[in-house]
Design a protein around this motif. Structure first.
Motif, mmCIF file in Angstrom:
data_model
loop_
_atom_site.group_PDB
_atom_site.id
_atom_site.type_symbol
_atom_site.label_atom_id
_atom_site.label_comp_id
_atom_site.label_asym_id
_atom_site.label_seq_id
_atom_site.Cartn_x
_atom_site.Cartn_y
_atom_site.Cartn_z
ATOM 1 N N SER A 117 0.843 -1.106 0.114
ATOM 2 C CA SER A 117 -0.025 0.112 0.105
ATOM 3 C C SER A 117 1.023 1.223 0.027
ATOM 4 C CB SER A 117 -0.946 -0.036 1.291
ATOM 5 O OG SER A 117 -1.895 -1.085 1.180
ATOM 6 N N SER A 118 0.188 2.415 -0.460
ATOM 7 C CA SER A 118 1.194 3.476 -0.604
ATOM 8 C C SER A 118 0.536 4.811 0.215
ATOM 9 C CB SER A 118 0.966 4.030 -1.938
ATOM 10 O OG SER A 118 -0.071 4.115 -2.557
ATOM 11 N N TYR A 119 -0.672 4.335 1.188
ATOM 12 C CA TYR A 119 -1.208 5.292 2.099
ATOM 13 C C TYR A 119 -1.250 4.657 3.597
ATOM 14 C CZ TYR A 119 -2.016 8.839 -1.350
ATOM 15 O OH TYR A 119 -1.967 9.742 -2.270
ATOM 16 N N SER A 120 -1.296 5.540 4.407
ATOM 17 C CA SER A 120 -1.090 5.131 5.883
ATOM 18 C C SER A 120 -2.467 4.181 6.459
ATOM 19 C CB SER A 120 -1.207 6.197 6.721
ATOM 20 O OG SER A 120 -0.143 7.330 6.606
ATOM 21 N N VAL A 121 -3.637 4.418 6.075
ATOM 22 C CA VAL A 121 -4.438 3.662 6.730
ATOM 23 C C VAL A 121 -4.673 2.195 5.943
ATOM 24 C CG1 VAL A 121 -7.244 3.349 6.634
ATOM 25 C CG2 VAL A 121 -6.164 5.813 7.159
ATOM 26 N N PRO A 122 -4.713 1.959 4.547
ATOM 27 C CA PRO A 122 -4.362 0.594 4.323
ATOM 28 C C PRO A 122 -3.303 0.022 4.714
ATOM 29 C CG PRO A 122 -4.201 2.294 2.471
ATOM 30 C CD PRO A 122 -4.610 3.134 3.692
ATOM 31 N N ARG A 178 1.526 9.738 -4.062
ATOM 32 C CA ARG A 178 1.594 8.300 -3.901
ATOM 33 C C ARG A 178 0.427 7.556 -4.352
ATOM 34 N NH1 ARG A 178 1.081 7.979 1.474
ATOM 35 N NH2 ARG A 178 1.444 10.318 1.845
ATOM 36 N N GLU A 179 -0.325 8.155 -5.263
ATOM 37 C CA GLU A 179 -1.386 7.435 -5.867
ATOM 38 C C GLU A 179 -1.102 6.211 -6.658
ATOM 39 O OE1 GLU A 179 -4.728 8.063 -5.536
ATOM 40 O OE2 GLU A 179 -4.032 9.375 -4.053
ATOM 41 N N ILE A 180 0.106 6.051 -7.326
ATOM 42 C CA ILE A 180 0.560 4.850 -7.971
ATOM 43 C C ILE A 180 1.461 4.211 -6.722
ATOM 44 C CG2 ILE A 180 1.472 3.705 -9.711
ATOM 45 C CD1 ILE A 180 0.769 6.361 -11.525
ATOM 46 N N PRO A 181 1.115 2.969 -6.371
ATOM 47 C CA PRO A 181 2.037 2.192 -5.249
ATOM 48 C C PRO A 181 3.222 1.482 -6.171
ATOM 49 C CG PRO A 181 0.179 0.791 -5.721
ATOM 50 C CD PRO A 181 -0.057 2.048 -6.639
ATOM 51 N N THR A 182 4.053 2.579 -6.490
ATOM 52 C CA THR A 182 5.411 1.983 -7.161
ATOM 53 C C THR A 182 6.232 1.258 -6.280
ATOM 54 O OG1 THR A 182 6.600 4.160 -6.906
ATOM 55 C CG2 THR A 182 5.016 4.100 -8.824
ATOM 56 N N PRO A 183 7.067 0.543 -7.104
ATOM 57 C CA PRO A 183 8.454 -0.228 -5.910
ATOM 58 C C PRO A 183 9.026 0.768 -5.225
ATOM 59 C CG PRO A 183 8.632 -0.362 -8.359
ATOM 60 C CD PRO A 183 7.299 0.086 -8.331
ATOM 61 N N ASN A 184 9.228 2.234 -5.840
ATOM 62 C CA ASN A 184 10.101 3.068 -5.186
ATOM 63 C C ASN A 184 9.328 3.504 -3.800
ATOM 64 O OD1 ASN A 184 12.081 3.275 -6.782
ATOM 65 N ND2 ASN A 184 11.543 5.042 -7.905
ATOM 66 N N ILE A 185 8.193 3.224 -3.710
ATOM 67 C CA ILE A 185 7.236 3.603 -2.469
ATOM 68 C C ILE A 185 6.866 2.578 -1.745
ATOM 69 C CG2 ILE A 185 4.864 4.674 -1.883
ATOM 70 C CD1 ILE A 185 4.978 6.067 -4.321
#
Length: 539
Positions: free
Chosen positions: A248-253, A434-441
């Motif tokens: 995931s790229s956001y805190s809640v998920p 961070r809308e796209i959960p890329t490997p950098n994220i």
């Protein structure tokens, strides 16, 4: 005859005249060539048709222009890599909480100087070339060719899941994009059957605590950008994961995924559905003999974060860091407290707690985008202070480990970020987005430290470079509970990671999915969109 010329009376010679809209489409094609936006050729061709149809008088042309300008803006947004409009609208309430200074900072990132220079160059090119060439015709033919080629490519690569294995064995570097839907569906089907069970801890004269430190906004890519991938903290850990996917790229998920770590990876939509007790990490630890503790260095109100984690079978109030002064102000002006002070406060609280074994979940947002330092550096943008804040956090965690060592209490410390900060932007999204959960994220540094006055590691630090995620971390915690490293003078790091399950790379944020297959990452913007190769990861 000038392509931009126009008269009140309709004229067949100007059927395909686009006027200054030529600049709009020329800019788009050059941005596509630079990889800065995507393109929907057929939709753009339909827009050209609307613009080029001759109208009988001035009034209809003014009406068309009135409609075309906002439509062109929406179409440019649609072609960009920015989040879908429905996603932006869904996040409107959260965006309204951003401070004005943070909104200005985000705008400055979006309007990159390189882009402004490119627009100037394109305008000069347009004014020179439009005098000699029918740009409207050339651009229309170019878009039509792109549309036809795009359709041809899709037809050439389409296939069914049944021949996936055969073609992959014939050419392992080539994967038909339609196979990826099958791969993702199969992945989640398999994950739904995987689970790690925690045995109840046997009565022991050597109880221990488990401390989960959940860090917002830190990935391996962020560490490389700031030059802190070799900070002493990483060297002191007993187990270090270098290929751990936060998914995931956001805190809640991300918090939900960690707090449901004992079960396999869920699709993003499934995170908000209730699960069985065995899938909740803190409930499993409670059944294994640990008393849950909850600690934050923030108020937890943004995006209902605190309520969400309490719903993950936590059900306890966070320990209040009373008497502390804010170290930072968040993007919504709420206070953020110093990590060392908050953790030291917990250690003092823990010393008065009669529970034999405690499982602490600590969440820190010290690295979150938009944070401002309290003090003389409060005017600096969050991107400029990220390295300062990161070094401070790593130093604080290093000192916390030392404090635990000095306390004489047996403790297992798990350091795990939620997701990265996206300090290094790419052609798909600007820095910080961070809308796209890329490997950098989503590829994050995860580490485990065994702390006890009467035990030490007998082998080298265990580097786990195979693809893994939360289920693998759960297995390590289960191993520690089953065979405590504190029962003997020495332990082996290799024993901690025995039987650890691997997890393929699949990351999601709402409708966006990124998957890794045959060494290549692929991106799908929503469930109906096509897969495209993603080439923005660190090399």
């Amino acid at each position: 005859m000038n392509d931009d010329a126009s008269n009140d009376a309709p004229d067949i010679r100007y059927r395909f005249s686009l006027g200054w809209w030529n600049f709009y489409f020329l800019t788009k094609l050059l941005l596509v060539w630079r990889g800065m936006i995507g393109l929907h050729p057929w939709v753009n061709l339909a827009f050209i048709l609307m613009l080029a149809v001759p109208l009988p008088s001035r009034a209809p042309r003014i009406l068309r222009l009135t409609v075309a300008i906002p439509l062109g803006i929406v179409l440019l947004y649609y072609d960009s890599w920015l989040p879908p409009l429905k996603r932006v609208l869904a996040q409107a309430s959260s965006l309204s909480q951003f401070t004005f200074s943070y909104l200005i900072e985000l705008t400055e990132r979006l309007v990159h100087p390189e882009f402004v220079v490119m627009l100037v160059v394109i305008w000069i090119l347009y004014t020179l070339v439009s005098r000699f060439l029918k740009l409207g015709v050339i651009l229309t033919v170019s878009l039509f060719a792109l549309a036809v080629l795009n359709k041809f490519d899709r037809g050439e690569t389409s296939t069914t899941p049944s021949n996936m294995a055969q073609r992959a064995s014939q050419n392992p570097d080539h994967s038909a994009l339609s196979d990826l839907n099958y791969l993702v569906n199969s992945f989640f089907s398999t994950e739904s059957t995987r689970q790690v069970s925690f045995d109840a801890a046997e009565a022991t004269p050597k109880p221990f605590d488990i401390v989960l430190i959940h860090i917002c906004s830190l990935s391996w890519s962020d560490l490389k950008v700031t030059g802190l991938e070799n900070h002493p903290l990483w060297q002191t850990l007993d187990v270090l994961y270098t290929n751990f996917n936060s998914a995931s790229s956001y805190s809640v998920p991300a918090a939900i995924r960690l707090l449901r770590a004992p079960c396999g990876q869920l699709p993003h939509a499934g995170l908000y559905n209730p699960s069985t007790d065995q899938c909740y990490l803190m409930e499993s630890l409670k059944q294994a003999g640990f008393t849950p503790n909850l600690l934050l260095n923030h108020d937890g109100h943004f995006d209902n974060f605190l309520k969400t984690i309490e719903n993950q079978k936590l059900g306890i109030e966070p320990i209040k860091p009373d008497g502390l002064r804010p170290y930072e102000l968040a993007f919504d002006d709420s206070p953020i407290y110093d990590d060392k002070e908050v953790l030291d406060h917990w250690v003092q609280t823990r010393n008065t707690n009669p529970s034999k074994q405690v499982a602490l979940y600590y969440n820190t947002i010290s690295l979150h985008d938009g944070n401002r330092l309290v003090g003389p550096d409060n005017s600096l943008s969050s991107m400029k202070t990220y390295g300062i804040r990161l070094r401070r956090l790593l130093d604080d965690l290093n000192q916390f480990v030392v404090s635990l060592q000095n306390s004489g209490r047996n403790t297992v410390v798990v350091i795990i970020p939620e997701h990265g900060a996206a300090i290094r932007g790419d052609k798909y999204q600007i820095s910080g987005l961070r809308e796209i959960p890329t490997p950098n994220i989503t590829l994050i540094p995860v580490g485990i430290k065994i702390i006890g006055p009467k035990t030490s590691r007998s082998d080298a630090q265990r580097i786990v470079s195979t693809p893994t995620s939360y289920l693998g971390l759960s297995q390590v915690i289960a191993n520690i509970i089953k065979t405590s490293p504190f029962e003997s003078p020495v332990f082996r790091a290799d024993d901690l990671v025995r039987d650890m399950p691997l997890t393929k790379f699949v990351a999601q944020n709402a409708d966006v999915t990124v998957v890794r297959n045959n060494g290549q990452y692929y991106l799908r913007q929503d469930s109906e969109a096509e897969w495209i190769p993603y080439e923005g990861e660190d090399k």
